[in-house]
Scaffold this active site. Structure first.
Site, PDB file in Angstrom:
ATOM      1  N   SER A 182       1.024   0.896  -7.558  1.00 36.64           N
ATOM      2  CA  SER A 182       1.614   0.180  -6.418  1.00 36.64           C
ATOM      3  C   SER A 182       2.668   0.751  -5.551  1.00 36.64           C
ATOM      4  CB  SER A 182       2.210  -1.123  -7.190  1.00 36.64           C
ATOM      5  OG  SER A 182       2.926  -0.911  -8.040  1.00 36.64           O
ATOM      6  N   HIS A 210      -4.070  -4.258  -7.318  1.00 36.23           N
ATOM      7  CA  HIS A 210      -3.951  -4.223  -6.031  1.00 36.23           C
ATOM      8  C   HIS A 210      -5.628  -3.627  -5.537  1.00 36.23           C
ATOM      9  CE1 HIS A 210       0.252  -4.332  -5.046  1.00 36.23           C
ATOM     10  NE2 HIS A 210       0.303  -3.708  -6.447  1.00 36.23           N
ATOM     11  N   LYS A 241      -2.304 -11.330  -4.843  1.00 38.54           N
ATOM     12  CA  LYS A 241      -2.227 -10.140  -3.972  1.00 38.54           C
ATOM     13  C   LYS A 241      -3.393 -10.596  -2.801  1.00 38.54           C
ATOM     14  CE  LYS A 241       0.854  -7.531  -6.408  1.00 38.54           C
ATOM     15  NZ  LYS A 241       1.046  -7.390  -7.722  1.00 38.54           N
TER      16      LYS A 241
END
Ligand code: PLP
Length: 394
Positions: A182, A210, A241
């Site tokens: 990240s 992610h 996300k």
């Protein structure tokens, strides 16, 4: 007995002196490219809303319908009376999307990691972790009674060394890694990790927070990106996300799910998600299954933005994904940079020590599929202007 507030204030002040206090900004509307933040419209470059789904009509409609049919809350923990058919449908959708047998849905990615890892790694086992793994993996490992070991970031030679040292000593060996890291936006070498795991009889736990909605066909994530279906024992991810909502999950075999739902305290002892959340998550997956336009747009924007930054002379580090750091070195420069671009109407946060190593401070930018070319050009112009002013680029 010392006054509690004065003890806590001393801690807070020491953070303040190091300029490490969070100054939390408020969104006064949806998370969109031109967002209202603390009373001002700014260009959003620091949300994880990779596909712009958090404000997508299909997700909002699904959430509203679910409230009308099921109410505002679920009424219980999952195991007692808090499993609605919606929760089951979501877990089926996750398994379909990730191409696994089944999946278990947790309150968040954080609680998936902190609840599952201590159960997967028991006394007599070993948990081997990349040194830059997310804090929720670190906490999961700390809660476990297993042995722990760390290997150098993405370094499969070092991982082999750790596996070699532990050969024959443990009942179970787990390798734990973020899929996309990240802070730097680099991708774990999951293919090589999986090969090593097979060679040494280890299991792989990947955190795809992610990668979901970003990597792989239709945004199916890192396992799909490397075509490793069936070879990753625990495929963990989040809806907070790329999917634009909230909630964590672990996808794998039916037995893995059954084990975790009977063992994880963060599953058993917490109220289940409200219907609106669950329905929005289902809608996110269904949307991606049907159509990968947003994923393609995300990558188009990523390539454009990253390319322009490099052209302008900025150092974007190791990034291979929409997470694009602009490397600035000293913490003070990164903080100043962030303040200056915010004054120009661009919202991106500085990432400084101790979140990253000394001398590796940066601002971290994240483009989304929702940004237009005009949005990106606006951001690039302001970033270049501030870069020149602070002597970062010519
Ligand atoms: C954000 C993040 C999490 C936590 O996910 P939540 O669902 O937001 O709790 C876990 N792992 C990684 C790598 C993350 O970036």
């Amino acid at each position: 007995m010392p006054n509690l507030d004065s003890v806590l204030a001393a801690e807070v002040n020491s953070l303040r002196e190091k300029d490490l206090l969070w100054n939390i900004k408020q969104l006064q509307g949806p998370s969109v490219p031109r967002a209202k933040v603390d009373g001002k419209i700014v260009l959003m470059l620091c949300s994880n809303n990779y596909l712009g789904l958090s404000d997508h009509p299909a997700l909002k409609e699904a959430a509203i319908d679910a409230i009308n049919h099921y109410g505002a809350g679920s009424g219980s923990v999952r195991a007692i009376a808090g499993t609605m058919d919606l929760h089951v449908r979501l877990e089926e959708a996750i398994a379909r999307f990730k191409k696994t047998d089944d999946a278990i849905y947790y309150q968040s990615g954080f609680t998936a990691n902190s609840g599952a890892i201590p159960q997967l790694g028991l006394e007599g086992d070993i948990l081997i972790s990349d040194e830059l793994n997310h804090g929720s993996i670190i906490d999961g490992v700390r809660l476990s009674k297993a042995q722990r070991a760390i290997y150098k970031h993405k370094n499969t030679d070092d991982l082999r060394r750790v596996l070699e040292e532990g050969k024959g000593k443990y009942k179970k060996t787990w390798i734990l890694t973020d899929g996309v890291f990240s802070m730097d936006g680099d991708i774990a070498p999951l293919g090589e990790i999986s090969k090593l795991a097979q060679e040494y009889g280890a299991y792989v736990f990947v955190d795809d927070a992610h990668g979901d909605g970003v990597l792989g066909d239709h945004g199916r994530g890192i396992t799909d990106h490397f075509r490793l279906h069936g070879k990753i024992e625990a495929d963990m991810g989040t809806f907070s996300k790329g999917f634009g909502v909230v909630g964590g999950y672990i996808a794998g075999t039916r037995t893995l799910k059954e084990f975790l739902l009977n063992k994880s305290r963060t599953y058993l002892l917490t109220g289940s998600h409200p219907p609106a959340t669950v329905a929005a998550c289902i809608a996110a997956i269904e949307l991606l299954e049907k159509d990968d336009t947003l994923v393609k747009k995300l990558w188009e924007n990523t390539k454009y933005f990253k390319g322009k930054l490099k052209e302008k002379g900025f150092d974007t580090g190791e990034s291979e994904t929409p997470i694009t750091p602009i490397m600035l070195g000293e913490s003070s420069v990164a903080k100043k940079f962030s303040q200056e671009i915010y004054a120009e109407g661009v919202f991106a946060l500085p990432i400084v020590f101790p979140m990253v190593a000394q001398g590796r401070a940066r601002i971290r930018t994240m483009v989304t599929a929702a940004h237009s070319k005009e949005d990106l050009d606006f951001a690039l112009e302001k970033i270049e202007k501030v870069g020149q002013k602070l002597g970062v680029v010519k």
